[in-house]
Write an enzyme that holds these catalytic residues in place. Structure first.
Site, PDB file in Angstrom:
ATOM      1  CG  HIS A 208      -6.959   7.480   5.254  1.00 32.94           C
ATOM      2  ND1 HIS A 208      -5.915   7.711   4.392  1.00 32.94           N
ATOM      3  CD2 HIS A 208      -6.506   6.557   6.143  1.00 32.94           C
ATOM      4  CE1 HIS A 208      -4.880   6.954   4.737  1.00 32.94           C
ATOM      5  NE2 HIS A 208      -5.219   6.249   5.804  1.00 32.94           N
ATOM      6  CD  GLU A 209      -8.369   5.312   9.205  1.00 31.82           C
ATOM      7  OE1 GLU A 209      -8.268   4.076   9.040  1.00 31.82           O
ATOM      8  OE2 GLU A 209      -7.388   6.055   9.354  1.00 31.82           O
TER       9      GLU A 209
ATOM     10  CG  HIS B 171      -7.155   1.662   5.781  1.00 30.45           C
ATOM     11  ND1 HIS B 171      -6.166   1.203   4.949  1.00 30.45           N
ATOM     12  CD2 HIS B 171      -6.711   2.850   6.280  1.00 30.45           C
ATOM     13  CE1 HIS B 171      -5.163   2.068   4.942  1.00 30.45           C
ATOM     14  NE2 HIS B 171      -5.471   3.071   5.732  1.00 30.45           N
TER      15      HIS B 171
END
Length: 418
Positions: free
Chosen positions: A18-19, A22
């Site tokens: 997920h990160e 980003h």
């Protein structure tokens, strides 16, 4: 111990992916990503690479990528400050020593008149006890040095707010997007190793002491007719079985390119208040790269739809908050899935990844969806909302999310021990 390792791996993988989404899109758009963190709270481990500090933190309740400009800059140079300056080979400032200047014997000490580290990258000031005004050019990758800790400066063009609306929206959306990509990848791995469900009515395993075993069914049998009705898919086969409990059914099967006739009586089974028939067989699995790719997308879609339906039931009050699970509940469920085998554990991991992606896309403060909402409002009204007001909204939202996490975790503990 196996469950602990499986839970840590699963949690770390979901947050990392997920990160990572980003981080990748922050760097692609030229943002300065100060920190990539898994967990919250005190640091356990950290290292720096390519402008970013990578950390593992104590509390396993999520993670974050800290991009310059999303939070107020920690250090601000004000008129009257005495600072030390160190220079690179191009005679541009590459270190700004905020305190402990005596430890930097080569630093040039000046009194600040004004400083612009956002746009012009210049520091105006005077050497101590001198009247001559000096102007210093600052390297775009210069560092503040405070308490012997270095922090890279963030010119405006490296900050989140300087980027276009599509760039900011993509950077925020990339985290949840990567969770869906991970789910597709996990389902693909399962399909390539274990196989995918066959489209035709082909028998896989036959359960012991079942009506199918008694009737003479074997693994690999292909059902082509039931009571004279042609059967093309597994769904057609199971529907007839379920609709005829304790009714004798004559089936035509294909076994080793030869046709045989078998008679079976489905056993009556009660499930969710309904009576259905079962004969005790499972669908066969087949290995195919193309079908594994197709199945991974279908499985992700079906799980997404299921989670959205359940989320809708929660919003409408058909589910209560007591039914939600936090880290403790997820750990307990992980223990059960680990005991059922690798493929069940991997399916659980993929389902949680989809769930994480969906939850983060909800238009709630502090979540990616909430921040996307503010970007959308900016696109509509043509100007951004006051950053301080937006920050307050996200802070309150984060506090409420932490409160919800505490309540849910307490419910998990009660379910385990009461």
């Amino acid at each position: 111990m196996t469950t602990i390792i499986a839970f840590i791996f699963m949690f770390g993988l979901l947050v990392f992916v997920h990160e990572l989404g980003h981080l990748i899109f922050a760097k692609r758009s030229g943002m300065l990503a100060r920190e990539f963190a898994i967990g919250f709270g005190p640091k356990i481990f950290s290292f720096m690479w390519d402008e970013t500090v990578y950390t593992i933190r104590l509390l396993p309740v999520g993670g974050y990528v800290r991009v310059a400009g999303e939070d107020p800059e920690i250090i601000e140079l004000k008129p009257g400050h005495h600072i030390g300056l160190e220079f690179n080979e191009q005679q541009k400032v590459n270190k700004i020593i905020v305190n402990n200047k005596s430890k930097h014997s080569h630093a040039r000490v000046i009194e600040v008149e004004k400083a612009d580290l956002d746009h012009s990258l210049k520091i105006h000031g005077y050497e101590v006890d001198e009247d001559e005004k000096l102007i210093f050019d600052v390297d775009p990758k210069a560092f503040f040095v405070m308490d012997e800790k270095e922090t890279q400066i963030a010119p405006y063009d490296r900050q989140f707010a300087s980027k276009t609306i599509p760039q900011r929206a993509m950077q925020l959306f990339a985290g949840p997007m990567m969770n869906f990509v991970l789910a597709i990848f996990v389902f693909l791995i399962i399909g390539l190793i274990q196989g995918v469900p066959a489209e035709e009515a082909i028998i896989g395993d036959v359960q012991p002491d079942s009506a199918a075993l008694e009737a003479g069914f074997q693994k690999g049998d292909k059902v082509v007719q039931i009571e004279g009705e042609s059967i093309r898919t597994w769904e057609e086969f199971t529907k007839i079985i379920q609709d005829n409990p304790e009714e004798e059914l004559t089936m035509l099967i294909n076994r080793n390119d030869q046709t045989q006739e078998l008679t079976v009586i489905p056993q009556k089974v009660e499930t969710q208040g309904t009576t259905i028939g079962q004969i005790g067989v499972q669908l066969a699995l087949e290995k195919s790269v193309i079908k594994s790719v197709q199945n991974s997308v279908v499985q992700t879609y079906e799980w997404t739809k299921l989670i959205l339906v359940n989320l809708g039931m929660l919003v409408t009050g058909q589910f209560s908050i007591d039914m939600l699970s936090g880290p403790v509940g997820i750990y307990d469920a992980t223990d059960q899935f680990v005991q059922r085998g690798l493929y069940t554990y991997l399916t659980w991991t993929a389902a949680l990844s989809i769930n994480l992606g969906i939850i983060n896309l909800l238009p709630l403060p502090a979540l990616d969806g909430g921040r996307l909402l503010f970007v959308g409002i900016e696109a509509v009204r043509g100007k951004p909302i006051d950053p301080q007001k937006e920050g307050v909204v996200h802070f309150i939202g984060f506090a409420l999310l932490m409160l919800l996490m505490i309540v849910v975790t307490w419910n998990d503990i009660q379910r385990l021990f009461l």
